[in-house]
Design an enzyme around this catalytic site. Structure first.
Site, PDB file in Angstrom:
ATOM      1  N   ASP A   1       0.849  -1.185   0.000  1.00 61.60           N
ATOM      2  CA  ASP A   1       0.000   0.000   0.000  1.00 61.60           C
ATOM      3  C   ASP A   1       0.886   1.237   0.000  1.00 61.60           C
ATOM      4  O   ASP A   1       2.051   1.189   0.451  1.00 61.60           O
ATOM      5  CB  ASP A   1      -0.924   0.018   1.223  1.00 61.60           C
ATOM      6  CG  ASP A   1      -1.921   1.165   1.169  1.00 61.60           C
ATOM      7  OD1 ASP A   1      -2.730   1.188   0.228  1.00 61.60           O
ATOM      8  OD2 ASP A   1      -1.875   2.043   2.048  1.00 61.60           O
TER       9      ASP A   1
ATOM     10  N   GLU B   1       0.856   5.805   0.399  1.00 61.37           N
ATOM     11  CA  GLU B   1       0.180   7.066   0.673  1.00 61.37           C
ATOM     12  C   GLU B   1       0.863   8.132  -0.168  1.00 61.37           C
ATOM     13  O   GLU B   1       2.064   8.031  -0.473  1.00 61.37           O
ATOM     14  CB  GLU B   1       0.231   7.432   2.159  1.00 61.37           C
ATOM     15  CG  GLU B   1      -0.373   6.395   3.090  1.00 61.37           C
ATOM     16  CD  GLU B   1      -1.860   6.142   2.868  1.00 61.37           C
ATOM     17  OE1 GLU B   1      -2.516   6.976   2.207  1.00 61.37           O
ATOM     18  OE2 GLU B   1      -2.358   5.122   3.367  1.00 61.37           O
TER      19      GLU B   1
ATOM     20  N   GLU C   1      -6.499  17.789   1.686  1.00 60.96           N
ATOM     21  CA  GLU C   1      -7.434  16.667   1.585  1.00 60.96           C
ATOM     22  C   GLU C   1      -6.732  15.335   1.823  1.00 60.96           C
ATOM     23  O   GLU C   1      -7.286  14.417   2.431  1.00 60.96           O
ATOM     24  CB  GLU C   1      -8.116  16.658   0.218  1.00 60.96           C
ATOM     25  CG  GLU C   1      -9.052  17.823  -0.040  1.00 60.96           C
ATOM     26  CD  GLU C   1      -8.308  19.067  -0.539  1.00 60.96           C
ATOM     27  OE1 GLU C   1      -7.050  19.060  -0.554  1.00 60.96           O
ATOM     28  OE2 GLU C   1      -8.989  20.045  -0.895  1.00 60.96           O
TER      29      GLU C   1
ATOM     30  N   HIS D   1      -4.719  10.449   5.520  1.00 59.24           N
ATOM     31  CA  HIS D   1      -3.652   9.638   6.116  1.00 59.24           C
ATOM     32  C   HIS D   1      -2.947  10.281   7.293  1.00 59.24           C
ATOM     33  O   HIS D   1      -2.194   9.612   8.011  1.00 59.24           O
ATOM     34  CB  HIS D   1      -2.619   9.231   5.054  1.00 59.24           C
ATOM     35  CG  HIS D   1      -2.105  10.368   4.195  1.00 59.24           C
ATOM     36  ND1 HIS D   1      -1.490  11.477   4.705  1.00 59.24           N
ATOM     37  CD2 HIS D   1      -2.125  10.517   2.843  1.00 59.24           C
ATOM     38  CE1 HIS D   1      -1.121  12.272   3.710  1.00 59.24           C
ATOM     39  NE2 HIS D   1      -1.520  11.730   2.571  1.00 59.24           N
TER      40      HIS D   1
ATOM     41  N   HIS E   1      -5.589   6.199   7.536  1.00 63.24           N
ATOM     42  CA  HIS E   1      -4.876   5.301   6.632  1.00 63.24           C
ATOM     43  C   HIS E   1      -3.384   5.377   6.938  1.00 63.24           C
ATOM     44  O   HIS E   1      -2.837   6.437   7.227  1.00 63.24           O
ATOM     45  CB  HIS E   1      -5.115   5.716   5.174  1.00 63.24           C
ATOM     46  CG  HIS E   1      -6.498   5.420   4.686  1.00 63.24           C
ATOM     47  ND1 HIS E   1      -6.802   4.283   3.971  1.00 63.24           N
ATOM     48  CD2 HIS E   1      -7.645   6.104   4.814  1.00 63.24           C
ATOM     49  CE1 HIS E   1      -8.088   4.294   3.679  1.00 63.24           C
ATOM     50  NE2 HIS E   1      -8.627   5.396   4.181  1.00 63.24           N
TER      51      HIS E   1
ATOM     52  N   ASP F   1      -2.300  -0.650   6.546  1.00 65.24           N
ATOM     53  CA  ASP F   1      -3.256  -1.065   5.523  1.00 65.24           C
ATOM     54  C   ASP F   1      -2.781  -2.311   4.788  1.00 65.24           C
ATOM     55  O   ASP F   1      -3.593  -3.160   4.410  1.00 65.24           O
ATOM     56  CB  ASP F   1      -3.497   0.075   4.528  1.00 65.24           C
ATOM     57  CG  ASP F   1      -4.438   1.139   5.074  1.00 65.24           C
ATOM     58  OD1 ASP F   1      -4.852   1.005   6.243  1.00 65.24           O
ATOM     59  OD2 ASP F   1      -4.753   2.092   4.353  1.00 65.24           O
TER      60      ASP F   1
END
Length: 249
Positions: free
Chosen positions: A7, A9, A52, A57, A158, A163
């Site tokens: 995963d 970010e 945003e 995260h 997140h 994750d």
């Protein structure tokens, strides 16, 4: 089979608009067993993180200001994933960002490029897999955790490594994760005895690679024997529940 559950970010949603990776998390699985090997790295994106994205995260510009840039971690990251099957939820998003970073790295270094990812790794998109298995339903990672009864209560924001660890559990569950069966004669509720006095099946989640032995209680054994007695009475002469000619079990 070596799989890397991965995963990322990012600073935003589209690398074509100049957005960059800020975190990569990955866990290794071999033959459907987690090995304990992980890769986790925060990255200085050399640009501002959109508000945003921070709301999703929680990673701020200050948090990654002193982290290495992608060029400094690319070789170690590539060595961790190369040749594996990558298991990613909404894979086009993460792979798109990784390929973008690798292309920028090639342009800046002028060396043979490491990517694109699909040249050296197979990619399995668990979002597509979930949509095929559960059409018309919500298939976010949170929704899948709820559907497969996977505890993600510790997940407030997140995070790439967290994750990835949760996705590993979801992937195993979606593709036939291990379960155990036990006899339960306790009254009522989920996993309790049936209204007719027969056996109910209780589903017990197992950690990948470990087998849990659940031994019946005296009450469960008594209920088991009672069920066998009813079967013998209904069937007449019955031998299938006798071992070695001894007493019925």
């Amino acid at each position: 089979m070596r799989q890397i559950i991965l995963d990322t970010e990012t600073t935003g949603i589209d690398p074509r608009e100049g957005h960059r990776l800020i975190e990569i998390g990955a866990v290794e699985m071999v033959n459907r067993r987690l090995t304990g090997n992980t890769y986790h790295q925060y990255i200085n994106p050399q640009r501002e993180i959109e508000a945003e994205a921070v709301a999703v995260h929680g990673i701020t510009n200050e948090r990654v200001a002193d982290e290495p840039v992608f060029a400094e971690v690319a070789d170690a990251f590539w060595a961790f994933i190369e040749g594996a099957e990558l298991v990613i939820h909404n894979a086009p998003f993460d792979v798109g960002f990784i390929d973008h970073e690798l292309a920028m790295l090639h342009q800046s270094r002028g060396e043979p490029r490491l990517g694109p990812v699909a040249d050296r790794c197979r990619v399995l998109d668990t979002l597509k897999l979930a949509r095929d298995k559960h059409p018309g339903q919500r298939n976010s990672l949170d929704a899948l955790c709820k559907r497969y009864e996977i505890d993600n209560g510790h997940r407030v924001l997140h995070g790439a490594l967290l994750d990835a660890e949760i996705l590993a559990d979801v992937y195993l569950a979606m593709t036939g994760g291990q379960t155990a069966l036990s006899l339960d004669a306790s009254g009522g509720g989920e996993g309790g005895a049936s209204a007719g006095g027969g056996m109910a099946i209780r589903r017990l989640a197992l950690a990948p690679g470990r087998l849990t032995v659940v031994r019946p209680s005296e009450e469960e054994l008594a209920a088991h024997r009672a069920t066998l007695s009813r079967i013998r009475e209904a069937a007449g002469e019955c031998h299938w529940d006798q071992l070695g000619g001894g007493a019925p079990h």
